[in-house]
Design a protein around this motif. Structure first.
Motif, PDB file in Angstrom:
ATOM      1  N   ALA A 176      -0.224  13.721 -29.632  1.00 18.41           N
ATOM      2  CA  ALA A 176       1.033  13.202 -29.092  1.00 18.41           C
ATOM      3  C   ALA A 176       1.598  12.193 -30.079  1.00 18.41           C
ATOM      4  CB  ALA A 176       0.782  12.531 -27.747  1.00 18.41           C
ATOM      5  N   VAL A 177       2.912  12.096 -30.140  1.00 18.82           N
ATOM      6  CA  VAL A 177       3.540  11.147 -31.061  1.00 18.82           C
ATOM      7  C   VAL A 177       3.149   9.722 -30.685  1.00 18.82           C
ATOM      8  CG1 VAL A 177       5.482  12.664 -31.621  1.00 18.82           C
ATOM      9  CG2 VAL A 177       5.696  11.028 -29.742  1.00 18.82           C
ATOM     10  N   LEU A 178       3.260   8.834 -31.653  1.00 22.81           N
ATOM     11  CA  LEU A 178       2.891   7.439 -31.432  1.00 22.81           C
ATOM     12  C   LEU A 178       3.945   6.738 -30.580  1.00 22.81           C
ATOM     13  CD1 LEU A 178       1.821   6.520 -35.075  1.00 22.81           C
ATOM     14  CD2 LEU A 178       0.310   7.055 -33.145  1.00 22.81           C
ATOM     15  N   ALA A 179       3.512   6.145 -29.495  1.00 18.81           N
ATOM     16  CA  ALA A 179       4.390   5.324 -28.669  1.00 18.81           C
ATOM     17  C   ALA A 179       4.636   4.006 -29.398  1.00 18.81           C
ATOM     18  CB  ALA A 179       3.731   5.073 -27.317  1.00 18.81           C
ATOM     19  N   SER A 180       5.581   3.236 -28.910  1.00 15.86           N
ATOM     20  CA  SER A 180       5.915   1.945 -29.538  1.00 15.86           C
ATOM     21  C   SER A 180       4.689   1.057 -29.703  1.00 15.86           C
ATOM     22  CB  SER A 180       6.960   1.207 -28.709  1.00 15.86           C
ATOM     23  OG  SER A 180       8.147   1.929 -28.653  1.00 15.86           O
ATOM     24  N   SER A 205      -7.178   2.466 -37.039  1.00 18.36           N
ATOM     25  CA  SER A 205      -6.018   2.678 -36.160  1.00 18.36           C
ATOM     26  C   SER A 205      -6.285   3.825 -35.182  1.00 18.36           C
ATOM     27  CB  SER A 205      -4.737   2.910 -36.960  1.00 18.36           C
ATOM     28  OG  SER A 205      -4.803   4.112 -37.709  1.00 18.36           O
ATOM     29  N   ALA A 206      -6.932   4.880 -35.648  1.00 20.04           N
ATOM     30  CA  ALA A 206      -7.236   6.008 -34.753  1.00 20.04           C
ATOM     31  C   ALA A 206      -8.168   5.573 -33.634  1.00 20.04           C
ATOM     32  CB  ALA A 206      -7.862   7.153 -35.539  1.00 20.04           C
ATOM     33  N   THR A 207      -9.193   4.817 -33.971  1.00 20.72           N
ATOM     34  CA  THR A 207     -10.139   4.352 -32.944  1.00 20.72           C
ATOM     35  C   THR A 207      -9.415   3.527 -31.886  1.00 20.72           C
ATOM     36  OG1 THR A 207     -11.967   4.364 -34.524  1.00 20.72           O
ATOM     37  CG2 THR A 207     -12.220   2.981 -32.554  1.00 20.72           C
ATOM     38  N   ARG A 208      -8.591   2.600 -32.335  1.00 22.34           N
ATOM     39  CA  ARG A 208      -7.872   1.743 -31.378  1.00 22.34           C
ATOM     40  C   ARG A 208      -6.892   2.545 -30.523  1.00 22.34           C
ATOM     41  NH1 ARG A 208      -6.703  -3.511 -35.298  1.00 22.34           N
ATOM     42  NH2 ARG A 208      -8.916  -3.953 -35.696  1.00 22.34           N
ATOM     43  N   ILE A 209      -6.176   3.465 -31.135  1.00 23.77           N
ATOM     44  CA  ILE A 209      -5.195   4.257 -30.382  1.00 23.77           C
ATOM     45  C   ILE A 209      -5.884   5.207 -29.417  1.00 23.77           C
ATOM     46  CG2 ILE A 209      -3.427   6.053 -30.610  1.00 23.77           C
ATOM     47  CD1 ILE A 209      -2.564   4.551 -33.233  1.00 23.77           C
ATOM     48  N   ILE A 210      -6.919   5.870 -29.877  1.00 22.94           N
ATOM     49  CA  ILE A 210      -7.652   6.804 -29.009  1.00 22.94           C
ATOM     50  C   ILE A 210      -8.257   6.058 -27.818  1.00 22.94           C
ATOM     51  CG2 ILE A 210      -9.725   8.247 -28.926  1.00 22.94           C
ATOM     52  CD1 ILE A 210      -8.885   9.216 -31.785  1.00 22.94           C
ATOM     53  N   ASN A 211      -8.750   4.829 -28.058  1.00 23.81           N
ATOM     54  CA  ASN A 211      -9.290   4.034 -26.949  1.00 23.81           C
ATOM     55  C   ASN A 211      -8.204   3.673 -25.943  1.00 23.81           C
ATOM     56  OD1 ASN A 211     -11.895   4.121 -27.885  1.00 23.81           O
ATOM     57  ND2 ASN A 211     -11.780   2.155 -28.940  1.00 23.81           N
ATOM     58  N   THR A 212      -7.012   3.341 -26.404  1.00 22.11           N
ATOM     59  CA  THR A 212      -5.931   3.013 -25.457  1.00 22.11           C
ATOM     60  C   THR A 212      -5.439   4.259 -24.727  1.00 22.11           C
ATOM     61  OG1 THR A 212      -4.154   3.210 -27.096  1.00 22.11           O
ATOM     62  CG2 THR A 212      -5.150   1.032 -26.824  1.00 22.11           C
ATOM     63  N   PRO A 252      -9.556  13.944 -33.231  1.00 17.86           N
ATOM     64  CA  PRO A 252      -8.901  13.287 -34.362  1.00 17.86           C
ATOM     65  C   PRO A 252      -7.445  12.942 -34.061  1.00 17.86           C
ATOM     66  CG  PRO A 252      -9.113  15.631 -34.791  1.00 17.86           C
ATOM     67  CD  PRO A 252      -9.834  15.356 -33.498  1.00 17.86           C
ATOM     68  N   LEU A 253      -6.982  11.872 -34.656  1.00 17.70           N
ATOM     69  CA  LEU A 253      -5.585  11.464 -34.523  1.00 17.70           C
ATOM     70  C   LEU A 253      -4.806  11.799 -35.790  1.00 17.70           C
ATOM     71  CD1 LEU A 253      -3.511   9.887 -32.702  1.00 17.70           C
ATOM     72  CD2 LEU A 253      -4.066   7.915 -34.154  1.00 17.70           C
ATOM     73  N   TRP A 254      -5.354  11.384 -36.942  1.00 17.94           N
ATOM     74  CA  TRP A 254      -4.683  11.596 -38.228  1.00 17.94           C
ATOM     75  C   TRP A 254      -5.219  12.839 -38.917  1.00 17.94           C
ATOM     76  CZ3 TRP A 254      -0.635   8.605 -38.629  1.00 17.94           C
ATOM     77  CH2 TRP A 254      -0.650   7.337 -38.051  1.00 17.94           C
ATOM     78  N   GLN A 255      -4.378  13.507 -39.669  1.00 15.60           N
ATOM     79  CA  GLN A 255      -4.849  14.603 -40.507  1.00 15.60           C
ATOM     80  C   GLN A 255      -5.853  14.035 -41.514  1.00 15.60           C
ATOM     81  OE1 GLN A 255      -1.431  16.582 -42.232  1.00 15.60           O
ATOM     82  NE2 GLN A 255      -1.014  17.675 -40.336  1.00 15.60           N
ATOM     83  N   PRO A 256      -6.836  14.827 -41.913  1.00 12.01           N
ATOM     84  CA  PRO A 256      -7.877  14.302 -42.799  1.00 12.01           C
ATOM     85  C   PRO A 256      -7.348  13.837 -44.157  1.00 12.01           C
ATOM     86  CG  PRO A 256      -8.459  16.497 -41.997  1.00 12.01           C
ATOM     87  CD  PRO A 256      -7.093  16.197 -41.500  1.00 12.01           C
ATOM     88  N   ARG A 257      -6.362  14.472 -44.663  1.00 12.38           N
ATOM     89  CA  ARG A 257      -5.849  14.138 -45.988  1.00 12.38           C
ATOM     90  C   ARG A 257      -4.552  13.354 -45.873  1.00 12.38           C
ATOM     91  NH1 ARG A 257      -9.363  16.480 -49.179  1.00 12.38           N
ATOM     92  NH2 ARG A 257     -10.045  18.599 -48.844  1.00 12.38           N
ATOM     93  N   TYR A 258      -4.061  12.942 -47.005  1.00 12.04           N
ATOM     94  CA  TYR A 258      -2.772  12.270 -47.091  1.00 12.04           C
ATOM     95  C   TYR A 258      -2.100  12.717 -48.377  1.00 12.04           C
ATOM     96  CZ  TYR A 258      -5.579   9.220 -50.062  1.00 12.04           C
ATOM     97  OH  TYR A 258      -6.429   8.744 -51.021  1.00 12.04           O
ATOM     98  N   PHE A 259      -0.826  12.448 -48.492  1.00  6.62           N
ATOM     99  CA  PHE A 259      -0.061  12.809 -49.671  1.00  6.62           C
ATOM    100  C   PHE A 259       0.227  11.535 -50.456  1.00  6.62           C
ATOM    101  CE2 PHE A 259       0.963  15.628 -46.166  1.00  6.62           C
ATOM    102  CZ  PHE A 259       0.662  16.870 -46.719  1.00  6.62           C
ATOM    103  N   ASP A 260      -0.029  11.583 -51.748  1.00  9.13           N
ATOM    104  CA  ASP A 260       0.269  10.409 -52.560  1.00  9.13           C
ATOM    105  C   ASP A 260       0.968  10.822 -53.850  1.00  9.13           C
ATOM    106  OD1 ASP A 260      -1.715  10.785 -54.805  1.00  9.13           O
ATOM    107  OD2 ASP A 260      -3.148  10.569 -53.181  1.00  9.13           O
ATOM    108  N   ASN A 261       1.858   9.967 -54.287  1.00 11.33           N
ATOM    109  CA  ASN A 261       2.543  10.135 -55.559  1.00 11.33           C
ATOM    110  C   ASN A 261       2.386   8.843 -56.341  1.00 11.33           C
ATOM    111  OD1 ASN A 261       3.509  12.261 -54.036  1.00 11.33           O
ATOM    112  ND2 ASN A 261       5.545  12.180 -54.882  1.00 11.33           N
TER     113      ASN A 261
END
Length: 159
Positions: free
Chosen positions: A25-29, A82-89, A95-104
């Motif tokens: 689900a999208v992140l609430a405020s 952040s995932a631990t805190r959000i999942i607890n709430t 999982p909350l975040w995709q395992p990878r990220y994009f960087d430039n």
């Protein structure tokens, strides 16, 4: 899962984007506030210098330079805490975040300013705010209005 080798993870400025998993689900405020607090904690501990950020409902952008941690370690920490805190709430699992990220890697001053503008205009382009100033989960006020909230940004001397 294989590990991608990073060519340069120190002494660089990076534009980073990471996304929620497709089924999250999208992140609430309040959850965006959690992400901001975690980023602030890592910045305050000296993991990186932070130049710009924007927390969106389904992803976030950072413009940073690793300092006391390398980029993968810093991002793994931000995402994990952040995932631990959000999942607890949410009282959920998985999982909350995709395992990878994009960087430039930012190689030119013009790239730095282009990414900074992109970060701040992202909520406007997504139809979430009328102006960058209207999006409270962004570094725009810290840079343009010299406000310290929500997270102070580090100054950089560019040629």
């Amino acid at each position: 899962m294989s590990r991608l080798r990073r060519i340069a993870i120190h002494d660089r400025i990076f534009f980073v984007t990471t996304n929620l998993t497709p089924n999250s689900a999208v992140l609430a405020s309040a959850e965006r506030d959690i992400v901001l607090r975690v980023i602030a904690e890592y910045r305050d501990r000296g993991a990186f210098w932070l130049f710009a950020y924007c927390i969106m409902p389904n992803h976030f952008h950072l413009l940073l330079s690793p300092h006391n941690k390398d980029l993968p370690t810093a991002l793994r920490g931000i995402k994990s805490v952040s995932a631990t805190r959000i999942i607890n709430t949410r009282h959920s699992r998985g999982p909350l975040w995709q395992p990878r990220y994009f960087d430039n890697i930012i190689r030119r001053v013009s790239d730095f300013w282009a990414k900074l503008e992109y970060i701040h205009n992202n909520p406007v382009a997504a139809g979430l705010a009328s102006t960058p100033r209207d999006w409270q989960w962004s570094s725009y006020p810290a840079i343009m209005d010299r406000a310290s909230m929500p997270i102070p940004v580090d100054k950089i001397d560019l040629p």
